[in-house]
Structure formats: structure tokens, C-alpha cells
Write a protein that holds these residues in place. Structure first.
Motif, short mmCIF file in Angstrom:
data_model
loop_
_atom_site.label_atom_id
_atom_site.label_comp_id
_atom_site.label_asym_id
_atom_site.label_seq_id
_atom_site.Cartn_x
_atom_site.Cartn_y
_atom_site.Cartn_z
N VAL A 162 0.78 -1.20 -0.09
CA VAL A 162 0.08 0.13 0.02
C VAL A 162 0.79 1.20 0.09
O VAL A 162 0.57 2.05 -0.68
CB VAL A 162 -0.93 0.04 1.16
N ARG A 163 1.92 1.13 0.91
CA ARG A 163 2.79 2.42 0.97
C ARG A 163 3.43 2.69 -0.44
O ARG A 163 3.75 3.71 -0.66
CB ARG A 163 3.77 2.14 1.78
N LEU A 164 3.57 1.48 -1.09
CA LEU A 164 4.55 1.75 -2.59
C LEU A 164 3.46 1.96 -3.69
O LEU A 164 3.73 1.76 -4.74
CB LEU A 164 5.29 0.40 -2.87
N HIS A 165 2.28 1.98 -3.21
CA HIS A 165 1.02 2.17 -4.34
C HIS A 165 1.02 0.77 -5.32
O HIS A 165 0.53 0.81 -6.35
CB HIS A 165 1.27 3.33 -5.01
N ASN A 166 1.46 -0.18 -4.81
CA ASN A 166 1.26 -1.61 -5.44
C ASN A 166 -0.17 -2.11 -5.08
O ASN A 166 -0.35 -3.12 -4.50
CB ASN A 166 2.33 -2.58 -5.12
N TRP A 167 -1.14 -1.52 -5.53
CA TRP A 167 -2.61 -1.60 -5.16
C TRP A 167 -2.84 -3.10 -5.70
O TRP A 167 -3.69 -3.67 -4.66
CB TRP A 167 -3.58 -0.65 -5.57
N GLN A 168 -2.60 -3.56 -6.81
CA GLN A 168 -3.12 -4.66 -6.98
C GLN A 168 -2.23 -5.98 -6.21
O GLN A 168 -3.06 -6.94 -5.78
CB GLN A 168 -2.85 -5.05 -8.62
N ARG A 169 -1.16 -5.72 -5.80
CA ARG A 169 -0.65 -6.92 -5.11
C ARG A 169 -0.97 -6.78 -3.85
O ARG A 169 -1.05 -8.01 -3.26
CB ARG A 169 1.13 -6.45 -5.43
#
Length: 477
Positions: free
Chosen positions: A394-401
Motif C-alpha cells: 500500500v505504501r508503495l502504491h502496489n494496489w493490485q498486489r
């Protein structure tokens, strides 16, 4: 030379290949190989050859022979064959000494745009190979460290110098040279691959040379001698890569000069006319590596503090300390080079050590800092810290993962949706991810989500207070 002694060596046949290094002389005739120790010239090890040798490469524990019949043979200085490597389609006449490199545990072969690595103990492939975007002109393996820390310097025909980790986990794949190729092959495997490939310089003349006992690299860049005192910093903190290098442009270094040997604090250069020139370098970076290897961090700090070129030393020490997880040393090093943002990050890690299941969480945060997000996720999941793994993405904006992890473990789906809604509201954007669009109508109880997060953090604190391991199999949440 130091003892001013002479030895006359006689052979039955003419010598076709000769190599001197690492305290041994390897002399190959058309039918035999003679191995001499520089401390005893009277009793060489001799064995017969099936084919004339085309190339001899030495390393600390032995040497490699290249011939047409057996391919690449790895042999000890006692004359015992360790293994033989003969890849399909190997043409020895197409190889030069710059397209083969060997270390104590690895052998690298470059052919066109492909690089393959092998284990020198059994001759088996190590890793899954690597394909570059341009033809490869020269490769060189570092001689220091464990196999997983092995570094490969790669020079292509465009004059670009790259640093690669061929044996690191997830390092196989393809590295495109252009943005169009990158877009065509985009994916998770390429993202992992690019973590293990870093461009060091352009307009490089001649093959690079590694130090014989430390991970330091030298090359000619734009007619100047450049020495990277800690090139592995590229995989720890790339901002430190430029700070941890030195540029020499005195009269002994000119156009057409190439580095030939890097040992101790001396670099041997070969000029275009064949003459050799010695360049003296500071011995302090080498000493710093030795202190870090021995875990003597207090002495390393004192060395950097009183060094002549303190900025280079502090940058090297910061990268070494972060890689080893020595946060106190890293804190002092970042403070010395005025890296305020990185200093705040180190202080945050020290706070995590005191407040939660520190070892696993700090190791995961350091992996994210090194751009190794997949490794950080694996650490947290193995330790049972699902929420922290999801929050990392979430912090890295890897929303799909983050959503995939929540669905796989059937937990914290509402947590991901809550953070996604907050992100869209803060940026004023509309939802564009298909899987989130399908969940857009679901109501999220933020109070329940916050309570679940609080309970997870309370469990982490309880585990630390009771002294249980972070990866205890009884903790499932």
C-alpha cells in the motif's frame, strides 16, 4: 624479484600459453600443462593435454583451461580437474579472455548478447542466464564474497558499463536497451531482473578490472580513470554510488589506456604503446572493507572520521553498514554526509527495533530500501506478518498486489479498500483498476478496520514481550 633469484625452466615442447598469478605459474605446451609454485620451482605438477590450449585464466584456488575438445576445464594448482563446462554450441575459437571470467565459485561465459554462469565445483549452471540488449564486449566477475554476492561487470559494444548480480535470487531474465523494448516485455519478472542490473557509466574504453581481495572496480571512462570503491552500493543505496567513487586524471592516464591489474593500493595500467604504468591509490578504502568484513565497526567509524577523503569513506561506510544491518554505524555515516532523509529512515528503523518484532520488520524495511520488494514480502509472510506485508505494498502504491495478498489469505480486504479510497479522495482521481472497480460498491467499516489493525499490532507487541519468535507457527491471523 624481491629475492633477486633466477630460475631457468626448460620444456620438451614449445610453450604456447603462459600465465602467472596468485603465487603460481601455469605453462602450457601443445601436449602438457606445467604448474609451478613461485615458492618451489623444482617440482611442478604436470598432466597431459588432449588438445592445444587456447586460453588460461587463473583465480585464487586454481585456473581454467579452454580447448576445442573439453571446453572449459577448471583445475586446481595440484593438477586435479574439478569440473568441465561445455555448453551446447561452444566454439572456443570465438572466445577471448574478455568473454570468460572465473572466480573461486563461479564461471561466466558471454556469447553475443547472452551471459551464462556455472558452478565451478560441479560444472552445473548457476542461475538461469542473462540476456543483454546489445552485444557484449567484456565481462568480469568479482573475486570477493560469497556466491550470492558475486558481481559481474559487463561492458557492451556501445561502451556502456553495467553491474549485474547473476546469482542473486530472481536475477534471470532479459534487460531491454530501449524504452520500447521495456514496454513490450514489461512484467514482474523484468521488474525483478532490473533490480539486479545497474548502469555504472557510459563511454567506457577497455574492459573493467576488479580488485583481487575487495569488491572495488576500476575502469577508463571518458579518458579518465574511475575507481568505484564500493560498486555494490548500487544495490543498497544508488545515491551513494557516485559519492563512493574517485576519478583520476593525471598525466599517466591518457587515451587508449586500460586497467590491467588491481591489487592492494596499486592499479597497473597498460598504455596504448604497450608500456605499463602504476597508479597509487588510497589504502583506506581497502582497509575499510577489511574492518567491515571483520565486524569492527567502531574502528571503521574512526577510520572514516580521520580519513583524507572523508566523504568517499563515509559513503562507503554507509552502504556497508546498511547492507550489514548496522544501524548505529549507518546513522553516523549518513549524518556525516548530510543525508538527512536517509538519517531519518535509519532512526525510524531503530524505533521499529524497540517497538515491535524488530528483526523481521527491520530486515523487510531494509529490503524495500534496496528495492527488493519481493524479498521484503517473503520475509513478512514467512513471519506471519500479513498486515505489514499488505501495508508495504500500500505504501508503495502496489494496489493490485496488496489486494491479491488480502484475497489469498482472506484477510484485510477491507483494509486495502479503505487505503485505496483514501488515496483516490486525496488525489481527486476516479477508480481505474478493474478489480477495485468491481468492489467499489462495497461499504467499508473504517472503525472495524482500525480495530483489526490495532489487534494485529497488539499481537506483534505481545510476541516481542513474551520473547516468542516472529515466525511462530501458532500465530495465524
Amino acid at each position: 624479484m624481491l629475492a633477486e633469484t633466477r630460475e631457468r625452466l626448460e620444456f620438451r615442447d614449445p610453450v604456447v600459453k603462459l600465465s602467472l598469478g596468485y603465487g603460481h605459474l601455469v605453462a602450457c605446451t601443445a601436449s602438457q600443462c606445467h604448474i609451478y609454485s613461485t615458492s618451489n620451482w623444482n617440482t611442478p605438477h604436470i598432466f597431459d593435454l588432449k588438445e592445444p590450449v587456447q586460453l588460461v585464466l587463473q583465480f585464487a584456488r586454481g585456473f581454467a583451461l579452454l580447448d576445442a575438445s573439453a571446453g572449459v576445464q577448471v583445475i586446481t594448482y595440484e593438477g586435479r580437474q574439478v569440473c568441465a563446462v561445455k555448453p551446447p554450441g561452444l566454439r572456443p575459437e570465438a572466445f577471448s579472455r574478455h568473454l570468460i571470467s572465473i572466480s573461486s565459485d563461479s564461471l561466466a561465459l558471454a556469447n553475443g548478447t547472452a551471459v551464462k554462469c556455472y558452478d565451478t565445483a560441479q560444472g552445473r549452471p548457476a542461475g538461469q542466464g542473462f540476456t543483454h540488449g546489445s552485444d557484449i564486449k567484456a565481462i568480469s566477475l568479482s573475486q570477493f564474497g560469497a556466491a550470492t554476492d558475486r558481481l559481474l561487470a559487463l561492458l557492451d559494444t556501445d561502451g556502456d558499463l553495467y553491474l549485474h548480480r547473476p546469482l542473486a535470487q530472481g536475477s534471470s531474465g532479459t534487460a531491454p536497451k530501449t524504452a520500447g523494448a521495456a514496454a513490450a516485455t514489461a512484467g514482474s519478472s523484468l521488474a525483478v531482473q532490473q533490480q539486479h542490473l545497474v548502469k555504472l557509466a557510459s563511454n567506457v574504453y577497455g574492459p573493467p578490472v576488479w580488485h583481487d581481495t575487495a569488491p572495488m572496480l576500476a575502469a577508463m571512462v571518458d579518458g579518465q580513470l574511475v575507481v568505484w570503491y564500493h560498486p555494490a552500493a548500487a544495490f543498497v543505496d544508488r545515491d551513494l554510488l557516485e559519492a563512493a567513487k574517485a576519478v583520476h586524471s593525471d598525466g599517466s592516464v591518457g587515451a587508449g589506456t586500460t586497467p590491467d591489474l588491481f591489487a592492494g593500493s596499486t592499479l597497473l595500467l597498460r598504455r596504448r604503446d604497450g608500456a605499463r604504468v602504476c597508479v597509487g591509490l588510497s589504502p583506506q578504502p581497502l582497509l575499510l572493507h577489511e574492518l567491515a568484513r571483520a565486524g569492527q565497526w567502531e574502528k571503521a567509524v574512526r577510520l572514516a572520521r580521520f580519513s583524507y577523503d572523508s566523504n568517499v569513506m563515509w559513503a562507503c561506510l554507509a552502504a556497508l553498514a546498511i547492507a550489514a544491518g548496522e544501524l548505529t554505524t549507518a546513522e553516523m555515516a549518513y549524518a556525516a554526509i548530510d543525508a538527512v532523509d536517509k538519517l531519518q529512515f535509519v532512526l525510524h528503523l531503530k524505533q521499529l527495533q524497540r517497538a515491535g518484532p524488530g528483526d523481521v520488520v527491520v530486515a523487510a524495511e531494509l529490503a524495500v530500501y534496496r528495492r527488493q520488494v519481493h524479498d521484503a514480502e517473503a520475509m513478512l509472510l514467512q513471519a506471519g506478518l500479513l498486515y505489514r506485508a499488505i501495508k508495504t505494498h500500500v505504501r508503495l502504491h502496489n494496489w493490485q498486489r496488496a489486494l491479491d495478498l488480502a484475497r489469498k489469505h482472506k484477510q484485510h480486504i477491507d483494509t486495502v479498500l479503505m487505503y485505496r479510497h483514501r488515496h483516490l479522495a486525496a488525489t481527486g482521481q476516479q477508480e481505474v483498476l478493474p478489480e477495485f472497480q468491481a468492489l467499489a460498491q462495497e461499504q467499508v467499516d473504517e472503525a472495524a478496520v482500525k480495530e483489526q489493525i490495532r489487534q494485529d499490532k497488539a499481537r506483534e507487541a505481545l510476541v516481542r514481550a513474551t520473547g516468542a519468535g516472529a515466525g511462530s507457527p501458532t500465530r495465524r491471523y
